[in-house]
Design a protein around this motif. Structure first.
Motif, short mmCIF file in Angstrom:
data_model
loop_
_atom_site.label_atom_id
_atom_site.label_comp_id
_atom_site.label_asym_id
_atom_site.label_seq_id
_atom_site.Cartn_x
_atom_site.Cartn_y
_atom_site.Cartn_z
N TYR A 87 -0.52 -9.04 -17.74
CA TYR A 87 -1.86 -8.31 -17.41
C TYR A 87 -1.57 -6.75 -17.84
O TYR A 87 -0.55 -6.12 -17.99
N ARG A 88 -2.70 -6.07 -17.94
CA ARG A 88 -2.70 -4.72 -18.03
C ARG A 88 -2.08 -3.83 -16.94
O ARG A 88 -2.53 -4.24 -15.71
N LEU A 89 -1.35 -2.93 -17.19
CA LEU A 89 -0.58 -2.09 -16.23
C LEU A 89 -1.30 -1.63 -14.85
O LEU A 89 -1.36 -1.86 -13.98
N ILE A 90 -2.69 -1.24 -15.22
CA ILE A 90 -3.66 -0.97 -14.41
C ILE A 90 -4.08 -1.89 -13.54
O ILE A 90 -4.35 -1.82 -12.32
N SER A 91 -4.27 -3.14 -13.95
CA SER A 91 -4.65 -4.36 -13.33
C SER A 91 -3.54 -4.79 -12.17
O SER A 91 -3.48 -5.14 -10.98
N VAL A 92 -2.18 -4.70 -12.77
CA VAL A 92 -1.00 -4.97 -11.89
C VAL A 92 -0.98 -4.10 -10.80
O VAL A 92 -0.78 -4.43 -9.51
N LEU A 93 -1.12 -2.87 -11.06
CA LEU A 93 -0.98 -1.80 -9.92
C LEU A 93 -2.21 -1.74 -9.00
O LEU A 93 -1.91 -1.53 -7.73
N THR A 94 -3.22 -2.15 -9.48
CA THR A 94 -4.58 -2.27 -8.48
C THR A 94 -4.13 -3.50 -7.66
O THR A 94 -4.52 -3.23 -6.36
N GLY A 95 -3.91 -4.59 -8.13
CA GLY A 95 -3.35 -5.52 -7.44
C GLY A 95 -2.57 -5.35 -6.43
O GLY A 95 -2.53 -5.65 -5.05
N ILE A 96 -1.18 -4.68 -6.79
CA ILE A 96 -0.23 -4.55 -5.80
C ILE A 96 -0.91 -3.51 -4.77
O ILE A 96 -0.55 -3.75 -3.57
N GLY A 97 -1.62 -2.57 -4.91
CA GLY A 97 -2.15 -1.62 -4.21
C GLY A 97 -2.98 -2.52 -2.94
O GLY A 97 -2.76 -2.15 -1.87
N VAL B 160 1.98 1.83 1.33
CA VAL B 160 1.21 1.42 0.41
C VAL B 160 1.88 2.07 -0.90
O VAL B 160 1.89 1.64 -2.12
N SER B 161 1.89 3.47 -0.79
CA SER B 161 2.44 4.24 -1.77
C SER B 161 4.05 3.94 -2.32
O SER B 161 4.22 3.85 -3.66
N GLY B 162 4.64 3.50 -1.26
CA GLY B 162 5.98 3.25 -1.62
C GLY B 162 6.11 1.80 -2.42
O GLY B 162 6.95 1.62 -3.49
N SER C 141 9.59 6.72 1.72
CA SER C 141 10.79 6.67 1.38
C SER C 141 11.61 5.12 1.79
O SER C 141 12.17 4.65 0.87
N LEU C 142 11.44 4.78 2.74
CA LEU C 142 12.13 3.54 3.26
C LEU C 142 11.40 2.20 2.58
O LEU C 142 12.08 1.28 2.35
N ILE C 143 10.09 2.15 2.34
CA ILE C 143 9.60 0.99 1.76
C ILE C 143 10.13 1.02 0.45
O ILE C 143 10.52 0.00 -0.34
N LEU D 181 -3.49 -4.62 2.28
CA LEU D 181 -4.01 -5.79 3.38
C LEU D 181 -2.88 -6.01 4.36
O LEU D 181 -2.93 -6.28 5.45
N ASN D 182 -1.74 -6.25 3.67
CA ASN D 182 -0.43 -6.80 4.41
C ASN D 182 -0.03 -6.00 5.33
O ASN D 182 0.40 -6.16 6.36
N HIS D 183 0.00 -4.59 4.85
CA HIS D 183 0.56 -3.36 5.68
C HIS D 183 -0.29 -3.00 6.65
O HIS D 183 0.00 -2.54 7.65
#
Length: 338
Positions: free
Chosen positions: A32-42, A141-143, A10-12, A47-49
């Motif tokens: 890029y394809r949506l799946i590629s963007v979401l995979t990259g974000i994940g 990460v889910s947020g 919720s906070l993120i 790694l960041n979090h």
């Protein structure tokens, strides 16, 4: 334990609503394809979090629990003020990368773009106060994934009507409320004097007023963030190209043997219309085709007009990842003049 996940998610999610993360996700989704963007974000967020969670665990291992609560409360108050900050163009360009594949490009962009950002610091604060760090990491990460996906979907359908100011104020209020509650419950009673409380509220009020002023001024003047403006201009280009490209072809009466999908005009139509439908599986492999344009009839003036429009769009998007698709359109248009 599920509360750890829900709280982090919720906070993120609130922290990134209307923030550059959503706009960056939307920008990448134009190429890029949506799946590629979401995979990259994940990947980037994980790694960041992970670094943030590890730092939070380390801090909590040697600092007294009461002090930890005070730090977390002060951090949330700070995030409330930070949420209202208007990001400049340099902030929004900080995550740009070139030369990688789609997933790695997005992952690196989000990893770098979120370093030291309020989202990463929020993850640190959550980890300090967490009894199950793994669930906290999963929640953060889910947020990030949820807010990125929402940004793409909302941007696709309502674009410039995203209520950035309202979203930022709402998120700021949530952070402020959490921070004040934590501080009230953790600060020793002897420090909760009228003088200290008034001084604290005065400082926070001034900081909030300064942050709010810039975003309200931007709203009143009809200004928009640099990345959002670029997305709007790029979208306008594709809408205009979609209306113009049909007039380039003079029809089967002038072109004896219509090549259909093997014609550069048809390929440009597919690219443009694919771009206007975010998240499709269209790949930019048209330049590997062997086009036959000799003896074909096209409206040269309309082709030149389309080239001019594309050059203007490329100037707007210079040094950004969106240029790859524009370069493909430009190459296909030039095929028509050969």
């Amino acid at each position: 334990m599920i509360n750890e996940f829900i709280k982090a998610f919720s906070l993120i999610f609130l922290a990134e609503m209307g923030d550059k993360t959503q706009l960056l996700a939307l920008a990448f989704a134009t190429q890029y394809r949506l799946i590629s963007v979401l995979t990259g974000i994940g990947i980037g967020a994980f790694l960041n979090h992970s670094l943030a969670i590890a730092l939070g665990i380390y801090i909590s291992s040697f600092i007294d629990g009461v002090i930890i609560q005070m730090i977390a409360g002060a951090a949330f108050v700070g995030f409330s003020i930070w949420t209202l900050r208007v990001e400049d163009e340099d902030d929004e360009d900080s995550g740009k990368t070139k030369g990688f594949g789609p997933v790695l490009t997005v992952a690196v962009a989000f990893f770098i773009g979120e370093l030291g950002d309020k989202t990463q610091l929020t993850a640190v604060a959550l980890a300090i106060d967490s009894s199950v760090p793994v669930l906290t990491l999963a929640g953060t990460v889910s947020g990030m994934l949820a807010t990125g996906l929402l940004g793409i979907i909302v941007g696709r359908y309502i674009g410039g009507r995203i209520p950035e100011l309202t979203v930022k104020i709402f998120a700021s209020v949530i952070f402020m409320g959490l921070g004040l509650v934590k501080l009230y419950n953790s600060v020793p009673v002897r420090y909760l004097t009228t003088t200290n409380i008034v001084l604290f509220l005065l400082i926070v009020s001034v900081a909030l007023a300064m942050s709010t002023y810039s975003i309200v001024r931007m709203k009143r003047q009809g200004m928009e963030s640099a990345l959002k403006a670029r997305f709007r201009e790029l979208q306008e280009y594709y809408v205009l190209m979609n209306s113009k490209i049909d007039s380039v072809c003079l029809g089967t009466g002038a072109c004896v043997n219509c090549k259909g999908p093997d014609c550069p005009v048809d390929c440009i139509k597919s690219l443009v219309r694919c771009r206007l439908r975010l998240g499709t599986d269209m790949e930019l492999d048209y330049l590997s085709q062997d086009f036959e344009t000799s003896g074909k009839s096209f409206d040269k003036e309309k082709v030149i007009d389309c080239i001019r429009l594309t050059e203007e769009a490329m100037e707007i998007e210079r040094n950004s990842d969106e240029t790859r698709e524009l370069e493909t359109v430009m190459a296909l248009l030039r095929e028509l003049l050969d």
